[in-house]
Design an enzyme around this catalytic site. Structure first.
Site, short mmCIF file in Angstrom:
data_model
loop_
_atom_site.label_atom_id
_atom_site.label_comp_id
_atom_site.label_asym_id
_atom_site.label_seq_id
_atom_site.Cartn_x
_atom_site.Cartn_y
_atom_site.Cartn_z
N SER A 90 -48.04 24.77 47.92
CA SER A 90 -48.55 25.19 49.23
C SER A 90 -50.07 25.21 49.25
O SER A 90 -50.68 25.05 50.31
CB SER A 90 -48.05 26.59 49.57
OG SER A 90 -46.72 26.58 49.99
N ASP B 29 -47.45 26.64 59.76
CA ASP B 29 -47.25 27.62 58.70
C ASP B 29 -46.74 28.94 59.27
O ASP B 29 -46.15 28.98 60.34
CB ASP B 29 -48.57 27.81 57.93
CG ASP B 29 -48.36 28.05 56.45
OD1 ASP B 29 -47.84 29.12 56.11
OD2 ASP B 29 -48.71 27.17 55.64
N HIS C 63 -49.70 33.60 54.02
CA HIS C 63 -49.56 32.23 53.54
C HIS C 63 -50.39 31.26 54.37
O HIS C 63 -51.18 30.47 53.84
CB HIS C 63 -48.07 31.85 53.56
CG HIS C 63 -47.73 30.58 52.85
ND1 HIS C 63 -47.73 29.36 53.48
CD2 HIS C 63 -47.36 30.34 51.57
CE1 HIS C 63 -47.37 28.42 52.62
NE2 HIS C 63 -47.14 28.99 51.45
#
Length: 562
Positions: A470, A71, A298
């Site tokens: 996600s 990621d 994220h």
């Protein structure tokens, strides 16, 4: 794989804003909704607690499962994550030596493939930008005869170029227009607050306002739209101002890098920062150990969904919080990941013991797809499970390919590997179960999992609601880790079968036609299915408080990876 929480359309000189319902920060039930049991609540959570209860009722003792998070980076010292971070047992921290001889110096928590001695990549190009830049002069140069010859000589590259050019043209224009739009709305916030004149945002208040300029008319249109949102309607002018500023910042933070860098043919940060030859896919030893990087929001959020631990007043916890450790492999910038980095990230995670890999990223073209597919085959050979987000374009991915993929061609009947599960996103509303943004397909998407309004860890020790496939992907990665921890003999394809065969299905709005499983995963049901069909007793998985009777011991067969 970020999904913007605010959408806008521009009509006749005015902006109409539709904001996602604001999630209340103090709603403890909402913060953990994705763990709920559908049978008792009618909310399509994944039944986390009952999975643990079932597995423990069988006297099974879990083994730790390492989950690789490929990621944007992870805040490894986040209070909700620090106790569940993987640490390389063969590396001495910060001594500047490659103690374990794997080619990566001081890789204690993982590795960063988008950094180098000169820093770390933050914003990078979109892949379509790189493809257009590379092939524009080859296929559409000044010499038309050479163009035609090259097009005939390289048909696959030409097809990719034309697809990339189409996406680039459309998306680059959208990004520029969005920056203009959200800047205009942001600049109009003072007008909106002035119009409210200290009053709360109600339909009655708005009915008494008579705009006298075009700017005020636009401000009124935004306020009118917001007044229909129950989470902001009735709020004070000060609260409306705070909300709008936050939403506009999010929108501008999303679109500005795209407009200025992501779709900029002249922007290329790779050479100066990483210093590798991007086109040389054989290179593996580059990067640094900056696990967090410039923006780990994220990746930190994803990590918390998998293995976050309840911390202080926060009751957020990951699906596999009791059994998983997070290995962070940084490979995804603000922009599109590069195929070389993805392939190397997969191999690094596999070689260093991760048994499940979460991949919450994707793009429409992939010039190095064969290198990525080779890495996927390598993971398959090592018994590693790959968990992949389906994407956020609200598209059928059999028609709009989304890389990396486990189908070499969308027309193939079956994937070319057996160790990848592809995940769509669902909401907590059974009447509108599919998240509005989620990609789908009855063949190429395997399951759905909660991905809307998911509360999890973000940098600086904080927590936030985010949404996207996600977020759904790590729910499945965490669920797989639970199964594997208690039943380490499970193979990736058996974990996938267990999750696919036991979903809670729905026919509302055609939801049963959006994935291979026709439903949302239920990890408790999957645990029962796997135990009944695939589990092989091993003394090391039985609880120590129960005597081990005579039984034939055998080695645990591999695990899962991503």
């Amino acid at each position: 794989m970020k999904h913007l929480l605010i959408a806008a359309a521009f009509y006749a000189g005015f902006a109409t804003v539709t904001a996602q319902t604001a999630a209340p920060e103090n709603d403890k039930d909402l913060k953990t909704w994705y763990h709920k049991d559908y049978a008792t609540t009618k909310v399509y959570g994944v039944n986390t607690e009952n999975a643990y209860k079932f597995l423990e009722s069988k006297g099974l003792k879990p083994k730790t499962v390492v989950v690789g998070v490929l990621d944007s980076g992870v805040e490894v010292d986040h209070p909700g994550l620090v106790k569940n971070m993987w640490k390389n047992p063969n590396e001495i921290p910060n001594n500047g030596i490659d103690d374990d001889g794997n080619g990566y110096v001081d890789d204690v928590y993982g590795w960063n493939f988008i950094g180098g001695k000169n820093g770390d990549i933050d914003v990078d190009n979109m892949e379509v930008t790189r493809v257009v830049k590379k092939y524009q002069s080859v296929f559409e140069g000044d010499d038309s005869s050479k163009n035609k010859a090259n097009q005939a000589k390289m048909p696959e590259e030409f097809a990719m170029y034309m697809k990339a050019k189409d996406v680039f043209t459309k998306k680059s224009q959208e990004a520029k227009q969005s920056v203009q739009l959200y800047t205009m709305i942001n600049n109009a916030i003072p007008d909106m607050i002035k119009l409210l004149n200290g009053k709360n945002l109600t339909k009655e208040t708005l009915a008494s306002i008579k705009p006298t300029t075009q700017q005020e008319a636009m401000a009124m249109q935004v306020l009118s739209q917001m007044s229909g949102d129950p989470q902001i309607a009735g709020k004070s002018a000060a609260e409306v101002e705070t909300y709008l500023k936050g939403q506009m910042k999010e929108a501008l933070d999303y679109f500005t890098p795209q407009a200025e860098k992501g779709y900029n043919l002249d922007f290329d940060p790779r050479k100066e920062i990483v210093g590798d030859n991007y086109d040389d896919y054989s290179e593996k030893k580059y990067g640094n150990n900056h696990y967090e990087g410039p923006d780990a929001k994220h990746g930190t959020h994803v990590a918390g969904i998998i293995a976050g631990l309840a911390n202080g007043s926060e009751n957020q916890y990951g699906v596999a919080s009791r059994v998983a450790k997070i290995m962070t492999v940084r490979a995804v910038p603000d922009g599109d990941e590069r195929d070389k980095d993805v392939a190397n990230a997969v191999r690094y995670a596999v070689d260093n013991g991760a048994k499940i890999l979460n991949m919450s990223f994707g793009k429409p073209v992939s010039p190095g797809k064969n290198v990525v597919w080779d890495a996927f085959k390598y993971a398959e050979s090592k018994g590693v499970l790959l968990v992949k987000a389906a994407g956020n374009e609200n598209e059928d991915i059999a028609e709009h390919q989304y890389f990396p993929t486990n189908f070499k061609s969308q027309s193939d009947e079956k994937p070319f590997i057996n160790n990848m599960i592809v995940v769509g996103s669902n909401t907590n509303d059974s009447n509108a179960l599919k998240s509005s943004f989620s990609n789908y397909d009855k063949k190429m998407v395997d399951v759905f999992a909660p991905g809307s309004e998911i509360y999890s860890t973000v940098p600086d020790g904080k927590y936030e609601y985010l949404q996207g496939t996600s977020m759904a992907s790590p729910v499945v990665a965490g669920s797989a880790a639970v199964l594997l921890a208690y039943m380490p003999n499970l193979k990736p394809e058996q974990i996938i079968e267990s999750l696919v065969k036991t979903t809670n299905t729905s026919t509302a709005n055609g939801f049963d036609n959006l994935s291979r499983s026709a439903g949302v995963i239920d990890v408790a049901k999957a645990a029962e299915y796997a135990y009944k069909n695939f589990y092989k007793a091993d003394a090391s998985t039985k609880s120590t408080n129960k005597p081990v009777k005579k039984q034939k011991l055998h080695k645990s067969i591999d695990k899962t990876k991503l």
